[in-house]
Scaffold this motif. Structure first.
Motif, PDB file in Angstrom:
ATOM      1  N   VAL A   9       0.846  -1.200   0.000  1.00 29.60           N
ATOM      2  CA  VAL A   9       0.000   0.000   0.000  1.00 29.60           C
ATOM      3  C   VAL A   9       0.879   1.247   0.000  1.00 29.60           C
ATOM      4  O   VAL A   9       0.652   2.178  -0.772  1.00 29.60           O
ATOM      5  N   GLU A  12       2.287   1.785  -3.397  1.00 30.15           N
ATOM      6  CA  GLU A  12       1.286   2.334  -4.310  1.00 30.15           C
ATOM      7  C   GLU A  12       1.021   3.817  -4.022  1.00 30.15           C
ATOM      8  O   GLU A  12       0.843   4.612  -4.946  1.00 30.15           O
ATOM      9  N   SER A  44      -3.517  -6.286   7.785  1.00 31.33           N
ATOM     10  CA  SER A  44      -2.498  -6.018   6.763  1.00 31.33           C
ATOM     11  C   SER A  44      -1.347  -5.189   7.306  1.00 31.33           C
ATOM     12  O   SER A  44      -0.254  -5.215   6.770  1.00 31.33           O
ATOM     13  N   GLU A  46      -1.281  -2.050   7.112  1.00 31.81           N
ATOM     14  CA  GLU A  46      -1.195  -0.865   6.259  1.00 31.81           C
ATOM     15  C   GLU A  46      -2.588  -0.253   6.080  1.00 31.81           C
ATOM     16  O   GLU A  46      -3.230  -0.417   5.057  1.00 31.81           O
ATOM     17  N   SER A  47      -3.030   0.455   7.102  1.00 36.42           N
ATOM     18  CA  SER A  47      -4.360   1.067   7.038  1.00 36.42           C
ATOM     19  C   SER A  47      -4.349   2.551   7.395  1.00 36.42           C
ATOM     20  O   SER A  47      -5.247   3.276   6.999  1.00 36.42           O
ATOM     21  N   LEU A  77      -7.389   4.057  -3.551  1.00 29.78           N
ATOM     22  CA  LEU A  77      -6.834   3.476  -2.326  1.00 29.78           C
ATOM     23  C   LEU A  77      -7.639   3.886  -1.100  1.00 29.78           C
ATOM     24  O   LEU A  77      -7.755   3.114  -0.139  1.00 29.78           O
ATOM     25  N   ASP A  80     -10.782   1.431  -0.279  1.00 30.13           N
ATOM     26  CA  ASP A  80     -10.722   0.129   0.389  1.00 30.13           C
ATOM     27  C   ASP A  80      -9.372  -0.255   0.995  1.00 30.13           C
ATOM     28  O   ASP A  80      -9.271  -1.288   1.636  1.00 30.13           O
ATOM     29  N   LYS A  81      -8.350   0.545   0.825  1.00 32.34           N
ATOM     30  CA  LYS A  81      -7.024   0.180   1.355  1.00 32.34           C
ATOM     31  C   LYS A  81      -6.569   1.089   2.504  1.00 32.34           C
ATOM     32  O   LYS A  81      -5.919   0.636   3.427  1.00 32.34           O
ATOM     33  N   HIS A  83      -7.540   3.493   5.569  1.00 36.33           N
ATOM     34  CA  HIS A  83      -8.613   3.886   6.481  1.00 36.33           C
ATOM     35  C   HIS A  83      -8.455   5.332   6.934  1.00 36.33           C
ATOM     36  O   HIS A  83      -9.438   6.051   7.059  1.00 36.33           O
TER      37      HIS A  83
END
Length: 94
Positions: A9, A12, A44, A46-47, A77, A80-81, A83
């Motif tokens: 993440v 990206e 994950s 990564e939030s 992103l 959904d990736k 928060h």
């Protein structure tokens, strides 16, 4: 990239911000561990992120306009990736 975060993440985030805003400085900090047990924290790791960037794209833009540019670059992103995202967006010399 000056970065503490190296997961997919964060990678990206870096790619999208470099492409959209061509920053002269980009720091991506993964804050996810600080939010363990809070809403939005996921396995994950990564939030939650902080991004600090300096770009000529921000010259003459107010804080809200700068944040919109960053959010636009990361739109998919953010669905959904990511928060939570804290943004420090500066023009050169600030």
């Amino acid at each position: 990239m000056d970065s503490q975060a190296k997961g997919p993440v964060a990678t990206e985030i870096e790619s999208r911000l470099r492409l959209a805003l061509n920053p002269s400085h980009l720091l991506i900090i993964n804050d996810s561990e600080k939010h363990r047990g809070h809403a939005g924290h996921d396995a994950s790791g990564e939030s939650h992120f902080t991004v600090e960037l300096v770009s000529t794209a921000f010259i003459g833009a107010n804080r809200v306009a700068r944040q919109r540019l960053v959010n636009d670059a990361l739109r998919e992103l953010l669905v959904d990736k990511i928060h939570a995202l804290s943004i420090r967006a500066l023009a050169p010399g600030e």
